[in-house]
Scaffold this motif. Sequence first.
Motif, mmCIF file in Angstrom:
data_model
loop_
_atom_site.group_PDB
_atom_site.id
_atom_site.type_symbol
_atom_site.label_atom_id
_atom_site.label_comp_id
_atom_site.label_asym_id
_atom_site.label_seq_id
_atom_site.Cartn_x
_atom_site.Cartn_y
_atom_site.Cartn_z
ATOM 1 N N VAL A 1 127.890 70.571 128.055
ATOM 2 C CA VAL A 1 129.050 69.515 127.849
ATOM 3 C C VAL A 1 129.329 69.738 126.347
ATOM 4 C CG1 VAL A 1 128.291 67.573 129.527
ATOM 5 C CG2 VAL A 1 127.416 67.887 127.289
ATOM 6 N N THR A 2 130.549 69.137 126.237
ATOM 7 C CA THR A 2 131.249 69.486 124.737
ATOM 8 C C THR A 2 131.785 68.123 124.369
ATOM 9 O OG1 THR A 2 133.474 70.157 125.858
ATOM 10 C CG2 THR A 2 132.116 72.038 125.087
ATOM 11 N N PRO A 3 130.951 67.075 124.227
ATOM 12 C CA PRO A 3 131.262 65.447 123.803
ATOM 13 C C PRO A 3 131.963 65.288 122.864
ATOM 14 C CG PRO A 3 128.809 65.985 123.495
ATOM 15 C CD PRO A 3 129.387 67.480 123.824
ATOM 16 N N ALA A 4 131.795 65.999 121.714
ATOM 17 C CA ALA A 4 132.686 65.435 120.594
ATOM 18 C C ALA A 4 133.906 65.847 120.624
ATOM 19 C CB ALA A 4 131.621 66.277 119.393
ATOM 20 N N HIS A 5 134.261 66.961 121.465
ATOM 21 C CA HIS A 5 135.687 67.639 121.599
ATOM 22 C C HIS A 5 135.724 68.441 122.685
ATOM 23 C CE1 HIS A 5 139.500 69.891 119.608
ATOM 24 N NE2 HIS A 5 139.523 69.029 120.385
ATOM 25 N N GLN A 6 135.995 67.831 123.871
ATOM 26 C CA GLN A 6 135.902 68.444 125.121
ATOM 27 C C GLN A 6 136.800 69.728 125.024
ATOM 28 O OE1 GLN A 6 137.828 69.370 128.008
ATOM 29 N NE2 GLN A 6 135.868 69.919 128.825
ATOM 30 N N HIS A 7 136.090 70.955 125.448
ATOM 31 C CA HIS A 7 136.853 71.983 125.320
ATOM 32 C C HIS A 7 137.312 72.421 126.742
ATOM 33 C CE1 HIS A 7 137.709 75.939 123.682
ATOM 34 N NE2 HIS A 7 137.364 76.471 125.081
ATOM 35 N N GLU B 1 124.192 70.392 124.871
ATOM 36 C CA GLU B 1 125.423 69.879 124.034
ATOM 37 C C GLU B 1 125.846 70.965 123.049
ATOM 38 O OE1 GLU B 1 126.258 66.432 120.716
ATOM 39 O OE2 GLU B 1 124.062 67.027 121.084
ATOM 40 N N ASP B 2 127.156 71.526 123.183
ATOM 41 C CA ASP B 2 127.899 72.307 122.467
ATOM 42 C C ASP B 2 128.744 71.542 121.573
ATOM 43 O OD1 ASP B 2 129.188 74.362 121.273
ATOM 44 O OD2 ASP B 2 129.857 75.453 123.051
ATOM 45 N N ASP B 3 128.322 71.756 120.204
ATOM 46 C CA ASP B 3 128.950 70.740 119.255
ATOM 47 C C ASP B 3 129.758 71.751 118.211
ATOM 48 O OD1 ASP B 3 129.362 68.176 118.333
ATOM 49 O OD2 ASP B 3 127.802 68.811 116.535
ATOM 50 N N TYR B 4 130.623 72.218 119.024
ATOM 51 C CA TYR B 4 131.281 73.404 118.304
ATOM 52 C C TYR B 4 132.218 73.240 117.143
ATOM 53 C CZ TYR B 4 135.472 72.268 121.092
ATOM 54 O OH TYR B 4 136.480 71.617 121.498
ATOM 55 N N ASP B 5 133.057 72.217 117.244
ATOM 56 C CA ASP B 5 133.914 71.860 115.888
ATOM 57 C C ASP B 5 133.858 70.423 115.567
ATOM 58 O OD1 ASP B 5 135.191 70.450 117.931
ATOM 59 O OD2 ASP B 5 137.275 71.471 117.549
ATOM 60 N N SER B 6 132.712 69.733 115.649
ATOM 61 C CA SER B 6 132.773 68.208 115.191
ATOM 62 C C SER B 6 133.243 67.817 114.080
ATOM 63 C CB SER B 6 131.377 67.715 115.856
ATOM 64 O OG SER B 6 130.511 68.250 114.856
ATOM 65 N N GLU B 7 132.881 68.884 113.032
ATOM 66 C CA GLU B 7 133.415 68.662 111.433
ATOM 67 C C GLU B 7 134.783 68.613 111.195
ATOM 68 O OE1 GLU B 7 131.010 71.697 109.885
ATOM 69 O OE2 GLU B 7 131.761 73.233 111.219
ATOM 70 N N PHE B 8 135.562 68.988 112.381
ATOM 71 C CA PHE B 8 137.129 68.934 111.951
ATOM 72 C C PHE B 8 137.788 67.816 112.694
ATOM 73 C CE2 PHE B 8 135.921 73.563 111.742
ATOM 74 C CZ PHE B 8 136.204 73.861 110.583
ATOM 75 N N ARG B 9 137.275 66.610 112.986
ATOM 76 C CA ARG B 9 137.967 65.577 113.332
ATOM 77 C C ARG B 9 138.764 64.789 112.105
ATOM 78 N NH1 ARG B 9 137.508 64.387 118.606
ATOM 79 N NH2 ARG B 9 139.120 63.020 118.195
ATOM 80 N N TYR B 10 139.877 64.745 112.388
ATOM 81 C CA TYR B 10 140.890 64.012 111.154
ATOM 82 C C TYR B 10 141.648 62.710 111.624
ATOM 83 C CZ TYR B 10 143.655 67.633 113.870
ATOM 84 O OH TYR B 10 144.000 68.273 114.898
ATOM 85 N N ALA C 1 140.274 73.368 105.515
ATOM 86 C CA ALA C 1 140.747 73.729 106.815
ATOM 87 C C ALA C 1 141.033 72.249 107.585
ATOM 88 C CB ALA C 1 139.589 74.410 107.742
ATOM 89 N N ARG C 2 140.175 71.227 107.329
ATOM 90 C CA ARG C 2 140.578 69.857 108.087
ATOM 91 C C ARG C 2 141.801 69.472 107.819
ATOM 92 N NH1 ARG C 2 136.286 66.776 106.019
ATOM 93 N NH2 ARG C 2 135.062 67.634 107.312
ATOM 94 N N ARG C 3 142.167 69.650 106.289
ATOM 95 C CA ARG C 3 143.466 69.148 105.931
ATOM 96 C C ARG C 3 144.938 69.962 106.373
ATOM 97 N NH1 ARG C 3 140.679 68.943 100.652
ATOM 98 N NH2 ARG C 3 141.472 70.913 100.127
ATOM 99 N N VAL C 4 144.390 71.187 106.530
ATOM 100 C CA VAL C 4 145.608 72.136 107.227
ATOM 101 C C VAL C 4 145.652 71.840 108.741
ATOM 102 C CG1 VAL C 4 146.114 74.464 108.207
ATOM 103 C CG2 VAL C 4 145.287 73.975 105.697
ATOM 104 N N TYR C 5 144.634 71.353 109.463
ATOM 105 C CA TYR C 5 144.679 71.070 110.764
ATOM 106 C C TYR C 5 145.209 69.613 110.959
ATOM 107 C CZ TYR C 5 141.101 74.934 111.536
ATOM 108 O OH TYR C 5 140.785 76.061 111.591
ATOM 109 N N ALA C 6 145.120 68.798 110.035
ATOM 110 C CA ALA C 6 145.715 67.464 110.063
ATOM 111 C C ALA C 6 147.192 67.486 109.816
ATOM 112 C CB ALA C 6 144.983 66.701 109.160
ATOM 113 N N ASP C 7 147.731 68.337 109.144
ATOM 114 C CA ASP C 7 149.076 68.551 108.873
ATOM 115 C C ASP C 7 149.668 69.362 110.162
ATOM 116 O OD1 ASP C 7 151.552 69.115 107.114
ATOM 117 O OD2 ASP C 7 151.122 70.886 107.608
ATOM 118 N N ARG C 8 148.954 70.366 110.610
ATOM 119 C CA ARG C 8 149.676 71.143 111.710
ATOM 120 C C ARG C 8 149.508 70.281 113.052
ATOM 121 N NH1 ARG C 8 147.397 77.298 110.639
ATOM 122 N NH2 ARG C 8 148.752 77.690 108.764
#
Length: 460
Positions: free
Chosen positions: A237-243, A270-279, A359-366
Motif C-alpha cells: 500500500v501507499t497510504p500517505a499518498h496513494q500512487h 508500506e511504501d512511504d515514497y513522498d510523504s515529505e512533500f505534502r503542502y 521542492a515543496r515550495r515549487v510543487y505547492a506553486d505548480r
Amino acid sequence: MQTTSRSPALPVHLDRTAATPLPAQLAADVRRLVAAGTLRRGARLPASRALALELGVSRSVVTQAYEQLVAEGWLDASHGSGTFVAGTATAHPSPAVAQQAAAATTDPRLVRLDTGTPWIDPRHRAGWSRAWRDVAAATPPAGHDDPCGIPDLRAAIAERLGRLRGVECGADDVVVTQGTTDGLRALLEVLPAGAVAVEDPGYRAAVATVRSAGRAVVDVPARGTPTVPPDVVATYVTPAHQHPLGHVLPAADRVALLAAARERGAVVVEDDYDSEFRYDVAPVPALASLDRTGVAYLGTASKSVSPSLRLGWLVPPPHLLDAVRSARAVRHEGISWPVQRAFLSMLRDGYVDRVVRSARRVYADRAPRVAGVLAPHAEPAGPSAGMYSTWLLPPDRADAAVRSAARAGFDVPLLSDYARSSGLTGLVVGFGGVSDRELDAALGALVRGLDDRPSRRRPR
C-alpha cells in the motif's frame, strides 16, 4: 514473470512490466523491423485500431508510436490511405542507422512529465558537491561493508524516521537498500510462499517486482476501505499518498487495514515514497508508527535527492529482520559505500532538508497551476500533493490529450497504464522534473487535445 503481447500482423513485443512506455517500445520494435529489412520500403502497416486490438492496448499507444516514427522519417502516413514504411527508408541500413534505431528504445525524444523525477533547486548545488568531497576525503572500508548499511547512516535514517514519520526504530532495525524495489525484493525473499495484494491502480514497479519474485499479484481496489484478500502473505500500500490516485488513507481505514492484516497473518508493506512533500496538510504519521510488528516500512531518497542515487531503506517487522540481514550477508549485498557515505553527509549537512523544503515550495506553486488548467476539463482523482496530480477522463479524451502532448514533444502517462483490472482512465501529470516553461507548454498541449469545442478552435 514477464507479460508479453504479440501481434500476428506485426512481430512486435510489448512488456507491460518494463519502465519504458509502451508507445516507445512499439516504436523501437518497428524501427528494428525496418532497419533489419523485415519491413521493406512501401510496406503497409496495420491500421492503428486493428493493431491496438491485437496487442491488447489502447489505440493511443499505437498512434503515438506511429506519429513518432512519421516525425523521425521512418514512416509515411496518408489520411484515408494508411501508414507505410517511408520510401527513403533503407532496407539494409548502415551499422550507424541500426545503432540509432536501437538507442531510440530508451530515448523517445520526449520530455517526460512522470511521477518520479523531483525538482532539485540548482541553488543547492554546493551542498551536493560538498558531500562528494567528503567522500573523497574519507577512508573506505578495507573489505565488504555491513550488508545492512553504514551504521552511522542507519542511525541517521532511524532518527529521521522517528522525527518526521513517527516510526520508532533504531539503527539496527534499518536496512539500507538500492531503492524501494530492492527493499521490496529483500522482504519478499523471506516471506512464506504465497501471493501479494497490490493496489489497483498502483505502482507498476512494485507489481513487476512481485511477479519477478515468482509470486502472484492479487488486485485490490485503490479506492474505498482497503481489504486483505485471503491467502496473501503481504499487501502493498501507499497510504500517505496513494500512487497514482493521490488520496490519503483515512485514519479509520488505516486501523481497519492493520486489523485485517493481523487476522489474515499478512504483512503490510508500506511504501512511504513522498510523504515529505505534502503542502496542503501536515504529513500523516506512517502506518509503521501504529504497528511496527506487522508493517514493513519502505523509504527512498529518489524523490528528495535524486533517482540516480539508487538509495532507499527498509524497516522490516522485527520477526523478519534477522532473515533479511542473513540473506544479504550471504550475497554481500551491501550498497555502494561512496553513495551511502555521500548521503550521510547530505543528511548531516542539512542538504536533504534544504532540497525538500525548496521542492515543496515549487510543487505547492505548480499544483494549483496544473489544476487551474485541467479542472475545467477533468475530475481530480485526489487532493494535490507531491510532484504529480491525477485527472479522471473518459479513455478517448485522455488518449486525445496524450496524443496532443506527444506532438508537442511531451510524454504524459495515461492512468490506464497504472491499472490492471481497474477501469479508471485519465491522465497522470508529473510536474517535478520539468521547468516552468516546459510545464506550461505541456499543459497547453494537453488542453488542445481536450478542447474539442468548435468555438475554441482557431480558423485555419
